[in-house]
Motif scaffolding. Structure first.
Motif, PDB file in Angstrom:
ATOM      1  N   ASN A 109       6.807  -2.630   0.260  1.00  0.00           N
ATOM      2  CA  ASN A 109       7.394  -3.536   1.253  1.00  0.00           C
ATOM      3  C   ASN A 109       8.505  -2.875   2.056  1.00  0.00           C
ATOM      4  O   ASN A 109       8.660  -3.140   3.242  1.00  0.00           O
ATOM      5  N   ALA A 110       9.294  -2.013   1.409  1.00  0.00           N
ATOM      6  CA  ALA A 110      10.381  -1.333   2.119  1.00  0.00           C
ATOM      7  C   ALA A 110       9.884  -0.137   2.916  1.00  0.00           C
ATOM      8  O   ALA A 110      10.450   0.209   3.947  1.00  0.00           O
ATOM      9  N   ALA A 111       8.814   0.503   2.460  1.00  0.00           N
ATOM     10  CA  ALA A 111       8.365   1.751   3.066  1.00  0.00           C
ATOM     11  C   ALA A 111       7.414   1.566   4.242  1.00  0.00           C
ATOM     12  O   ALA A 111       7.371   2.406   5.134  1.00  0.00           O
ATOM     13  N   LEU A 112       6.646   0.485   4.236  1.00  0.00           N
ATOM     14  CA  LEU A 112       5.644   0.287   5.276  1.00  0.00           C
ATOM     15  C   LEU A 112       5.976  -0.945   6.103  1.00  0.00           C
ATOM     16  O   LEU A 112       6.363  -1.979   5.555  1.00  0.00           O
ATOM     17  N   ASP A 113       5.792  -0.844   7.422  1.00  0.00           N
ATOM     18  CA  ASP A 113       6.011  -2.021   8.246  1.00  0.00           C
ATOM     19  C   ASP A 113       4.870  -3.020   8.007  1.00  0.00           C
ATOM     20  O   ASP A 113       3.856  -2.697   7.388  1.00  0.00           O
ATOM     21  N   ALA A 114       5.052  -4.234   8.497  1.00  0.00           N
ATOM     22  CA  ALA A 114       4.109  -5.326   8.223  1.00  0.00           C
ATOM     23  C   ALA A 114       2.683  -4.984   8.657  1.00  0.00           C
ATOM     24  O   ALA A 114       1.721  -5.287   7.936  1.00  0.00           O
ATOM     25  N   MET A 115       2.522  -4.350   9.803  1.00  0.00           N
ATOM     26  CA  MET A 115       1.189  -4.008  10.295  1.00  0.00           C
ATOM     27  C   MET A 115       0.489  -3.024   9.347  1.00  0.00           C
ATOM     28  O   MET A 115      -0.688  -3.193   9.026  1.00  0.00           O
ATOM     29  N   HIS A 116       1.213  -1.999   8.893  1.00  0.00           N
ATOM     30  CA  HIS A 116       0.610  -1.011   7.993  1.00  0.00           C
ATOM     31  C   HIS A 116       0.360  -1.603   6.607  1.00  0.00           C
ATOM     32  O   HIS A 116      -0.661  -1.292   5.985  1.00  0.00           O
ATOM     33  N   ARG A 141       0.530   8.709   9.004  1.00  0.00           N
ATOM     34  CA  ARG A 141       1.917   9.189   8.887  1.00  0.00           C
ATOM     35  C   ARG A 141       2.755   8.242   8.039  1.00  0.00           C
ATOM     36  O   ARG A 141       3.573   8.681   7.239  1.00  0.00           O
ATOM     37  N   ALA A 142       2.560   6.950   8.228  1.00  0.00           N
ATOM     38  CA  ALA A 142       3.325   5.972   7.451  1.00  0.00           C
ATOM     39  C   ALA A 142       2.993   6.082   5.964  1.00  0.00           C
ATOM     40  O   ALA A 142       3.893   6.072   5.112  1.00  0.00           O
ATOM     41  N   ILE A 143       1.716   6.234   5.645  1.00  0.00           N
ATOM     42  CA  ILE A 143       1.307   6.380   4.242  1.00  0.00           C
ATOM     43  C   ILE A 143       1.844   7.695   3.689  1.00  0.00           C
ATOM     44  O   ILE A 143       2.387   7.742   2.574  1.00  0.00           O
ATOM     45  N   ALA A 144       1.718   8.780   4.450  1.00  0.00           N
ATOM     46  CA  ALA A 144       2.209  10.087   3.994  1.00  0.00           C
ATOM     47  C   ALA A 144       3.715  10.058   3.755  1.00  0.00           C
ATOM     48  O   ALA A 144       4.203  10.628   2.766  1.00  0.00           O
ATOM     49  N   ASP A 145       4.461   9.399   4.617  1.00  0.00           N
ATOM     50  CA  ASP A 145       5.908   9.297   4.447  1.00  0.00           C
ATOM     51  C   ASP A 145       6.241   8.523   3.173  1.00  0.00           C
ATOM     52  O   ASP A 145       7.092   8.936   2.383  1.00  0.00           O
ATOM     53  N   TRP A 146       5.574   7.400   2.974  1.00  0.00           N
ATOM     54  CA  TRP A 146       5.779   6.582   1.774  1.00  0.00           C
ATOM     55  C   TRP A 146       5.470   7.386   0.515  1.00  0.00           C
ATOM     56  O   TRP A 146       6.292   7.483  -0.399  1.00  0.00           O
TER      57      TRP A 146
END
Length: 152
Positions: free
Chosen positions: A8-15, A118-123
């Motif tokens: 919840n903190a790492a990914l925005d709502a859309m992702h 990128r969002a998944i890789a960052d998380w």
């Protein structure tokens, strides 16, 4: 554990919504092994309820519990990096309800949508960094002559 490594903190709502499209609810009884170090990493989980211990095989000794994870936390990151083999083991410490994800399906989504990837890789990268730190501290506590050197 820092809150920035929870989904919840790492990914925005859309992702989060895109990822949750692939979620499947699963349960594990207390004591169930979720995965073993060195075996194929083909899925991962986000804990809904319960707790999971991550452990590391130590030759000639019992496996060392590195960290215990709970609600909202990612179980498994090895699925994200070739050769897709678990770096740790995991055991349900209590009854666990979790969302399970097929690693290949998530990797395909990441490849098809670079922003999502990128969002998944960052998380996952933040989780890896946190787990590496936790492993180092725990192993120093267990096996170094003077522990991790923290305050007495």
């Amino acid at each position: 554990m820092t809150s920035t490594t929870t989904m919840n903190a790492a990914l925005d709502a859309m992702h989060r919504e895109r990822l949750m499209y692939l979620a499947r609810e699963v349960t594990f009884e207390a004591g169930a092994r979720m995965f073993e170090e060195g075996r194929r990493a083909d899925r991962f989980w986000i804990v809904r309820t319960g707790s999971v211990a991550l452990d590391l095989h130590v030759p000639g000794r019992r496996s060392a519990v590195i960290e215990t994870l709970g609600h909202g936390e990612l179980i498994g990151w090895s699925w994200h990096f070739p050769p897709y083999l678990w770096h740790l083991g995991a055991e349900a410490m209590s009854p666990v309800r979790a969302w399970e994800f097929d690693a290949e399906a998530v990797r395909v989504m990441c490849a098809e949508d670079p922003e999502f990837g990128r969002a998944i890789a960052d998380w996952v990268g933040r989780v890896v960094a946190q787990r590496l730190h936790a492993s180092r501290v725990r192993l120093l506590d267990l096996y170094a002559p003077y522990g991790s050197g923290g305050p007495m």
